[in-house]
Design an enzyme around this catalytic site. Structure first.
Site, PDB file in Angstrom:
ATOM      1  N   SER A   1       0.825  -1.207   0.000  1.00 48.02           N
ATOM      2  CA  SER A   1       0.000   0.000   0.000  1.00 48.02           C
ATOM      3  C   SER A   1       0.860   1.258   0.000  1.00 48.02           C
ATOM      4  CB  SER A   1      -0.905   0.003   1.235  1.00 48.02           C
ATOM      5  OG  SER A   1      -1.563   1.241   1.384  1.00 48.02           O
TER       6      SER A   1
ATOM      7  N   GLN B   1       0.694  -0.361  -4.825  1.00 43.97           N
ATOM      8  CA  GLN B   1      -0.609   0.294  -4.918  1.00 43.97           C
ATOM      9  C   GLN B   1      -0.442   1.793  -4.761  1.00 43.97           C
ATOM     10  OE1 GLN B   1      -2.158   1.640  -1.875  1.00 43.97           O
ATOM     11  NE2 GLN B   1      -3.891   2.473  -3.008  1.00 43.97           N
TER      12      GLN B   1
ATOM     13  N   TYR C   1      -2.467   5.655  -4.591  1.00 46.17           N
ATOM     14  CA  TYR C   1      -3.656   6.485  -4.481  1.00 46.17           C
ATOM     15  C   TYR C   1      -3.502   7.736  -5.357  1.00 46.17           C
ATOM     16  CZ  TYR C   1      -5.580   3.952  -0.461  1.00 46.17           C
ATOM     17  OH  TYR C   1      -6.132   3.003   0.346  1.00 46.17           O
TER      18      TYR C   1
ATOM     19  N   THR D   1      -5.643   2.710  -7.150  1.00 42.38           N
ATOM     20  CA  THR D   1      -6.921   2.708  -6.421  1.00 42.38           C
ATOM     21  C   THR D   1      -7.685   3.992  -6.704  1.00 42.38           C
ATOM     22  OG1 THR D   1      -6.037   1.293  -4.676  1.00 42.38           O
ATOM     23  CG2 THR D   1      -7.991   2.588  -4.139  1.00 42.38           C
TER      24      THR D   1
ATOM     25  N   HIS E   1     -13.591  -1.554  -1.565  1.00 45.58           N
ATOM     26  CA  HIS E   1     -12.603  -1.073  -0.588  1.00 45.58           C
ATOM     27  C   HIS E   1     -12.840  -1.703   0.791  1.00 45.58           C
ATOM     28  CE1 HIS E   1      -9.447   2.167  -0.508  1.00 45.58           C
ATOM     29  NE2 HIS E   1      -9.468   1.827   0.775  1.00 45.58           N
TER      30      HIS E   1
ATOM     31  N   ARG F   1     -15.163   0.002   3.328  1.00 42.70           N
ATOM     32  CA  ARG F   1     -14.623   1.103   4.122  1.00 42.70           C
ATOM     33  C   ARG F   1     -14.867   2.465   3.488  1.00 42.70           C
ATOM     34  NH1 ARG F   1     -10.772  -0.879   7.707  1.00 42.70           N
ATOM     35  NH2 ARG F   1      -9.294   0.835   7.504  1.00 42.70           N
TER      36      ARG F   1
END
Length: 381
Positions: free
Chosen positions: A106, A127, A129, A155, A278, A281
């Site tokens: 992440s 990953q 964002y 994401t 997700h 969440r």
């Protein structure tokens, strides 16, 4: 005696983690309707039991994005997972490598990309964002390329963070400053094993990849403030051009629940998508991945590779997701519970459980190869 299932590891995680960390791992947004649907909808998927088939030889291997895997499973990105065990993301990556499945790190990991990638010889996934600061994103993408990450998971379902009531109640969010820090510290002291192994020996706690922009402000309050202020609500499909300009490897779009969005991802050159809410969440009340998956997979066909996550707690659940149209799945809480409950050995054990449970589910539906798992093994509705 070793835990017999992922749920056993969940119980261990609850006993070993400070309250605020367990609630962060275990909870969802608002009333957790979608969180619960992710499990109930997947459990409701019925399979056809078939008999008198030769199921003496199995082949669970598959290929995803040019990589041959032992089974169609990857460890999905989990924020702050390095706080569930000492340098936790490194331990999980090692377990994934031993099982020959991908590990995805992440953006908001506790351990930085350089540490995790250096801890294994197998390339990992990364990953990303959508961050307002495109320079920061460019730097992360350059680091991912330098570390030879084999796929980028982009994401897209978090333009703003979801509201997670459990985090407010536990003291992880909503109690800034000394009061919040004191609540978390006291909860850590109630878990002396964690406090010693992770809290003390697991330092530094620098929030890995975002440490350069946080500077000396590395507390939980700083982390959540950074998330609120730096996730980009203005992002659109046009921003994929920026990603493609800075990343030439396999690109997987995570957070798709709608067939039109899946088709847009295919049209813009994504190599894969992850049907995902997700982990329940973000937007509460939306469909589970199990419910959304068949229509999404039917819409895109072979235009790209369809993966899925959400609610997967067993090899039986993996088979269900594949029958609904996925080519592979990402585990989330399943491996994080195991990491908290048993470290690297726990994650390795859960992956062995998943594999064994897949074999049983396949045998009892009369198939022996992953490419035979399709809608034909689903019971008529």
């Amino acid at each position: 005696m070793k835990p017999a299932s992922v749920l056993d590891y969940r119980s261990l995680a609850k006993d070993r983690l400070p309250h605020f960390l367990f609630e962060y791992l275990d909870g969802g947004s608002y009333d957790e309707i979608t969180l619960n649907r992710s499990r109930s909808d997947l459990q409701a998927v019925a399979l056809r039991q078939r008999v008198l088939r030769d199921v003496s030889n199995f082949d669970l291997t598959t290929s995803l994005f040019g990589q041959k895997l032992a089974m169609p499973v990857a460890l999905g990105p989990i924020g702050l997972a390095g706080l569930f065990a000492r340098r936790g993301e490194v331990q999980a990556a090692r377990a994934a490598q031993a099982a020959n499945v991908p590990f995805c790190l992440s953006t908001v990991s506790a351990c930085p990309l350089v540490e995790v990638s250096s801890g294994v010889s197998q390339p990992i996934w990364f990953q990303l964002y959508v961050i307002r600061d495109r320079g920061f994103m460019e730097a992360l993408l350059a680091e991912a390329k330098a570390r030879k990450c084999s796929a980028l998971v982009f994401t897209v379902d978090m333009p703003v963070p979801g509201t997670r009531y459990r985090d407010y109640r536990s003291g992880l969010a909503g109690a800034p400053g000394a009061l919040g820090a004191l609540r978390r510290f006291s909860q850590g002291l109630r878990r002396p094993g964690w406090a010693w192994d992770v809290g003390l020996l697991g330092r530094p706690h620098s929030l890995g990849n975002v440490a350069p922009v946080l500077g000396k402000n590395t507390g939980m309050d700083d982390y959540f403030a950074w998330m609120r202020n730096n996730f980009d609500p203005s992002v659109t499909w046009r921003d994929l051009e920026f990603i493609r300009k800075n990343w030439n490897g396999p690109l997987i779009i995570k957070g798709i629940l709608d067939a039109e969005d899946a088709l847009a991802a295919a049209a813009l050159g994504a190599d894969g998508i992850i049907v995902s809410n997700h982990g329940g969440r973000q937007l509460d009340g939306v469909w589970s991945a199990a419910r959304a998956l068949p229509s999404v997979a039917a819409a895109v066909g072979d235009k790209l590779t369809v993966l899925a996550d959400g609610g997967i707690r067993s090899g039986l659940d993996v088979v269900r997701m594949l029958a609904l149209g996925a080519k592979g799945v990402l585990l989330g809480r399943a491996w994080a519970y195991a990491l908290a409950g048993g470290g690297e050995a726990g994650v390795a054990h859960v992956l062995k459980l998943i594999e064994a449970e897949m074999r049983v589910a396949m045998a009892l539906t009369g198939i022996t190869r992953v490419d035979q798992i399709n809608a034909g093994i689903l019971a008529p509705s």
